[in-house]
Design an enzyme around this catalytic site. Structure first.
Site, PDB file in Angstrom:
ATOM      1  N   SER A  24      44.507  31.392  43.021  1.00 37.81           N
ATOM      2  CA  SER A  24      43.053  30.723  42.835  1.00 37.81           C
ATOM      3  C   SER A  24      42.236  32.130  43.085  1.00 37.81           C
ATOM      4  O   SER A  24      40.860  32.224  42.763  1.00 37.81           O
ATOM      5  CB  SER A  24      42.737  29.948  44.089  1.00 37.81           C
ATOM      6  OG  SER A  24      43.113  30.820  45.221  1.00 37.81           O
ATOM      7  N   THR A 156       5.281   1.580  33.948  1.00 38.00           N
ATOM      8  CA  THR A 156       6.535   0.777  34.486  1.00 38.00           C
ATOM      9  C   THR A 156       7.249   0.385  33.033  1.00 38.00           C
ATOM     10  O   THR A 156       6.542  -0.072  32.059  1.00 38.00           O
ATOM     11  CB  THR A 156       6.161  -0.579  35.369  1.00 38.00           C
ATOM     12  OG1 THR A 156       5.415  -1.495  34.465  1.00 38.00           O
ATOM     13  CG2 THR A 156       5.607  -0.002  36.519  1.00 38.00           C
ATOM     14  N   HIS A 157       8.570   0.309  33.017  1.00 44.38           N
ATOM     15  CA  HIS A 157       9.200  -0.029  31.724  1.00 44.38           C
ATOM     16  C   HIS A 157       8.938   0.758  30.819  1.00 44.38           C
ATOM     17  O   HIS A 157       8.891   0.596  29.293  1.00 44.38           O
ATOM     18  CB  HIS A 157       8.936  -1.335  31.284  1.00 44.38           C
ATOM     19  CG  HIS A 157       9.311  -2.358  32.567  1.00 44.38           C
ATOM     20  ND1 HIS A 157      10.360  -2.932  32.743  1.00 44.38           N
ATOM     21  CD2 HIS A 157       8.321  -2.964  33.314  1.00 44.38           C
ATOM     22  CE1 HIS A 157      10.194  -4.031  33.628  1.00 44.38           C
ATOM     23  NE2 HIS A 157       9.023  -3.730  34.215  1.00 44.38           N
ATOM     24  N   SER A 278      12.386  26.689  16.470  1.00 43.91           N
ATOM     25  CA  SER A 278      13.563  26.237  15.547  1.00 43.91           C
ATOM     26  C   SER A 278      13.870  27.192  14.321  1.00 43.91           C
ATOM     27  O   SER A 278      12.811  27.884  13.924  1.00 43.91           O
ATOM     28  CB  SER A 278      13.179  25.022  14.929  1.00 43.91           C
ATOM     29  OG  SER A 278      13.861  24.900  13.690  1.00 43.91           O
ATOM     30  N   LYS A 284       8.126  24.000  15.238  1.00 47.57           N
ATOM     31  CA  LYS A 284       8.870  23.534  16.287  1.00 47.57           C
ATOM     32  C   LYS A 284       8.434  24.231  17.642  1.00 47.57           C
ATOM     33  O   LYS A 284       8.492  25.379  17.556  1.00 47.57           O
ATOM     34  CB  LYS A 284      10.300  23.328  16.137  1.00 47.57           C
ATOM     35  CG  LYS A 284      10.590  22.315  15.305  1.00 47.57           C
ATOM     36  CD  LYS A 284      10.328  20.952  15.600  1.00 47.57           C
ATOM     37  CE  LYS A 284      11.052  20.365  16.946  1.00 47.57           C
ATOM     38  NZ  LYS A 284      12.403  19.745  16.441  1.00 47.57           N
ATOM     39  N   ASN A 286      10.304  23.607  21.090  1.00 45.65           N
ATOM     40  CA  ASN A 286      11.220  22.800  21.766  1.00 45.65           C
ATOM     41  C   ASN A 286      11.324  23.074  23.349  1.00 45.65           C
ATOM     42  O   ASN A 286      11.386  24.394  23.691  1.00 45.65           O
ATOM     43  CB  ASN A 286      12.556  22.906  21.154  1.00 45.65           C
ATOM     44  CG  ASN A 286      12.599  22.503  19.870  1.00 45.65           C
ATOM     45  OD1 ASN A 286      11.898  21.554  19.342  1.00 45.65           O
ATOM     46  ND2 ASN A 286      13.322  23.170  18.987  1.00 45.65           N
ATOM     47  N   GLU A 291      15.299  20.324  28.641  1.00 47.61           N
ATOM     48  CA  GLU A 291      16.641  19.646  28.314  1.00 47.61           C
ATOM     49  C   GLU A 291      17.574  20.069  28.945  1.00 47.61           C
ATOM     50  O   GLU A 291      18.678  19.279  29.257  1.00 47.61           O
ATOM     51  CB  GLU A 291      16.521  19.995  26.792  1.00 47.61           C
ATOM     52  CG  GLU A 291      15.356  19.284  25.795  1.00 47.61           C
ATOM     53  CD  GLU A 291      15.557  19.611  24.293  1.00 47.61           C
ATOM     54  OE1 GLU A 291      16.382  19.217  23.613  1.00 47.61           O
ATOM     55  OE2 GLU A 291      15.080  20.734  24.021  1.00 47.61           O
ATOM     56  N   LYS A 326      37.114  24.361  44.765  1.00 48.50           N
ATOM     57  CA  LYS A 326      36.360  25.411  44.726  1.00 48.50           C
ATOM     58  C   LYS A 326      35.503  25.759  43.510  1.00 48.50           C
ATOM     59  O   LYS A 326      34.320  25.738  43.368  1.00 48.50           O
ATOM     60  CB  LYS A 326      37.087  26.544  44.849  1.00 48.50           C
ATOM     61  CG  LYS A 326      37.452  26.737  46.305  1.00 48.50           C
ATOM     62  CD  LYS A 326      38.407  27.902  46.567  1.00 48.50           C
ATOM     63  CE  LYS A 326      39.096  27.715  48.001  1.00 48.50           C
ATOM     64  NZ  LYS A 326      39.994  26.566  48.032  1.00 48.50           N
TER      65      LYS A 326
HETATM   66  N1  ARG Z   1      44.077  29.129  48.041  1.00 47.86           N
HETATM   67  C1  ARG Z   1      44.418  28.076  48.761  1.00 47.86           C
HETATM   68  C2  ARG Z   1      43.304  27.105  48.899  1.00 47.86           C
HETATM   69  O1  ARG Z   1      42.171  27.393  48.337  1.00 47.86           O
HETATM   70  C3  ARG Z   1      44.443  28.538  50.492  1.00 47.86           C
HETATM   71  C4  ARG Z   1      45.247  27.571  51.259  1.00 47.86           C
HETATM   72  C5  ARG Z   1      46.717  27.721  51.045  1.00 47.86           C
HETATM   73  N2  ARG Z   1      47.454  27.276  51.876  1.00 47.86           N
HETATM   74  C6  ARG Z   1      48.739  26.807  51.522  1.00 47.86           C
HETATM   75  N3  ARG Z   1      49.387  26.665  52.636  1.00 47.86           N
HETATM   76  N4  ARG Z   1      49.248  27.179  50.452  1.00 47.86           N
HETATM   77  O2  ARG Z   1      43.313  25.761  49.122  1.00 47.86           O
END
Ligand code: ARG
Length: 461
Positions: A24, A156-157, A278, A284, A286, A291, A326
């Protein structure tokens, strides 16, 4: 070679694909500051409780500061073999200070570590979003004050309903954002319990002081249940829910900007700063920023939905699935921040076309309710009867293809003989908005007072 952080009972290293699916570090390296902050607090506590010697703590803290410096200056070499930010930092610490580094992980696990890091990160992220929400409120309230009396059609609508003012319309979003800020504030308050010291799942046999680490890291208290502490990601969900609702509000406003800037509506103009051209159609202009604010809402909702699905079937306690919290969360916060900056920019940039809005404010018999109210107030008709009479008068005007105020008194009296010339006073759009003086209504004086109250409140924050 087996992993040097946890490879004791392993004979060989992981399959190549593990670096891709398991690591990660590519995205959790942005938790470096939080990780090091947490480790320093943990080390200090281990020293205070006599679990580590003062020399070890000193070496660890100095080493962590060096690691932080290396990361900040960009010289730190992140390694995917070391999976994540926690092991990257600890491994480098060992290079720098030797065996004392191995004592840092006493009485903790990556499970409580990562939950702590994410909470620290979320707290800062929420504070940043809150400041941007406040800035957007400021921009809206300023524009609302400048155009508190600019009459526009209220829908409204998406059908002409009753005239309102542009300032009133903008202040509607100020109210939404006020509630958005409340949601972030609640999420922040609820998440502010420290997981550190919950260790892997069961707590620890070392005599740690969880209150000390909680306090050192600015948490209100330590979490109460170690299983919950390492499994809880509802703080991420709650923040993503707050992001989603805020993004939904921004998206509705963006949609209105898209409509308002069409040549057909032409209610507001955005300057060159917030429009694009454009490559084929030279005429144009835009509203790309609007958007994109509307479009990027999808990724934010997606992050919330994605994490809900990740978590829904997970048995207690930690599971590696949780690592999937994450990327979505980082992206959602980043995206919302972008959208807030773009929206505040557009609000400050936009100029309403007051004449066009006024012209359309009366279209579609938008003052028909004012006529019905007059019949109630002056002639004493029950509202239902007044509604019916007004409907017939609107039908008459529509058949002649004229506005209500363009009918003659005699024509109106064909429908209701007791109508007097005074009725014409209520048929104009200015009179209509001026009369809406009820609490929260669109009367320009109300709107200006509201805008001023907001500016005053925001100025004092
Ligand atoms: N990289 C892991 C996470 O984001 C950290 C925790 C990992 N824990 C483990 N026992 N492998 O969740």
């Amino acid at each position: 070679m087996s992993n040097r952080m946890w490879g004791g009972r392993f004979a060989s290293g992981p399959a190549e694909i593990m670096a891709d699916i398991n690591a990660s570090i590519d995205f959790d390296k942005r938790l470096a500051t939080q990780d090091i902050r947490g480790s320093k607090a943990h080390a200090a506590m281990l020293g205070q409780t006599g679990i580590l010697s003062a020399e070890d703590v000193e070496a660890i803290v100095a080493g962590l500061d060096r690691v932080a410096g290396e990361i900040e200056s960009g010289e730190f070499a992140f390694s995917r073999e070391l999976e994540d930010i926690h092991m990257n930092v600890e491994s480098r610490l060992r290079d720098l200070i030797g065996p004392a580094a191995g004592r840092l992980h006493t009485a903790r696990s990556r499970n409580d570590q990562v939950a702590t890091d994410m909470k620290l990160w979320m707290r800062d992220a929420i504070d940043g979003i809150d400041a941007q929400l406040a800035d957007l409120m400021q921009a809206l309230a300023e524009k609302a004050l400048a155009h508190a009396d600019a009459v526009m059609p209220g829908f409204t609508h998406l059908q002409s309903a009753q005239p309102v003012t542009f300032g009133h319309h903008l202040l509607a979003y100020v109210e939404m954002i006020r509630r958005d800020r409340g949601r972030f504030k609640c999420a922040r308050r609820r998440l502010n319990e420290c997981p550190l010291g919950s260790a892997a799942l069961a707590g620890t046999s070392f005599p740690i002081d969880r209150h000390a680490t909680a306090e050192a890291l600015g948490f209100t208290r330590p979490t109460a249940n170690s299983l919950d502490a390492v499994s809880d990601r509802d703080f991420v969900l709650e923040t993503l829910a707050a992001c989603s609702i805020a993004a939904m509000h921004l998206s509705r406003f963006a949609e209105e900007i898209v409509l308002w800037t069409t040549p057909q509506f032409a209610f507001v103009k955005l300057s060159d700063a917030f429009t694009t051209g454009s490559s084929i159609m030279p005429q144009k202009r835009n509203p790309d920023a609007a958007e994109l604010v509307r479009g990027k809402t999808g990724r934010i909702f997606g992050a919330l939905q994605g994490l809900l699905v990740v978590l829904k079937g997970l048995p207690l306690a930690y599971g590696k699935d949780m690592q999937e919290d994450k990327e979505g969360a980082f992206d959602a916060i980043h995206t919302l921040s972008l959208c807030l900056a773009a929206t505040a920019g557009m609000v400050r940039d936009m100029e309403p076309d007051r004449d066009t809005m006024r012209r359309w404010a009366g279209a579609g018999y938008a003052t028909a309710t004012d006529l019905a109210d007059w019949l109630v107030r002056v002639l004493g008709l029950p509202f239902r009867d007044a509604h019916h009479v007004t409907g017939r008068i609107v039908g008459l005007a529509s058949a002649k293809d004229v506005g209500l105020e363009e009918l003659s008194l005699a024509e109106m009296q064909e429908v209701e003989p007791r109508i007097t010339p005074a009725v014409f006073d209520v048929l104009g759009v200015e009179a209509s908005v001026r009369s809406r003086t009820s609490h929260g209504g669109t009367a320009p004086d109300n709107v200006a007072a509201q805008a001023r109250a907001w500016l005053d409140r925001l100025g004092k924050e």
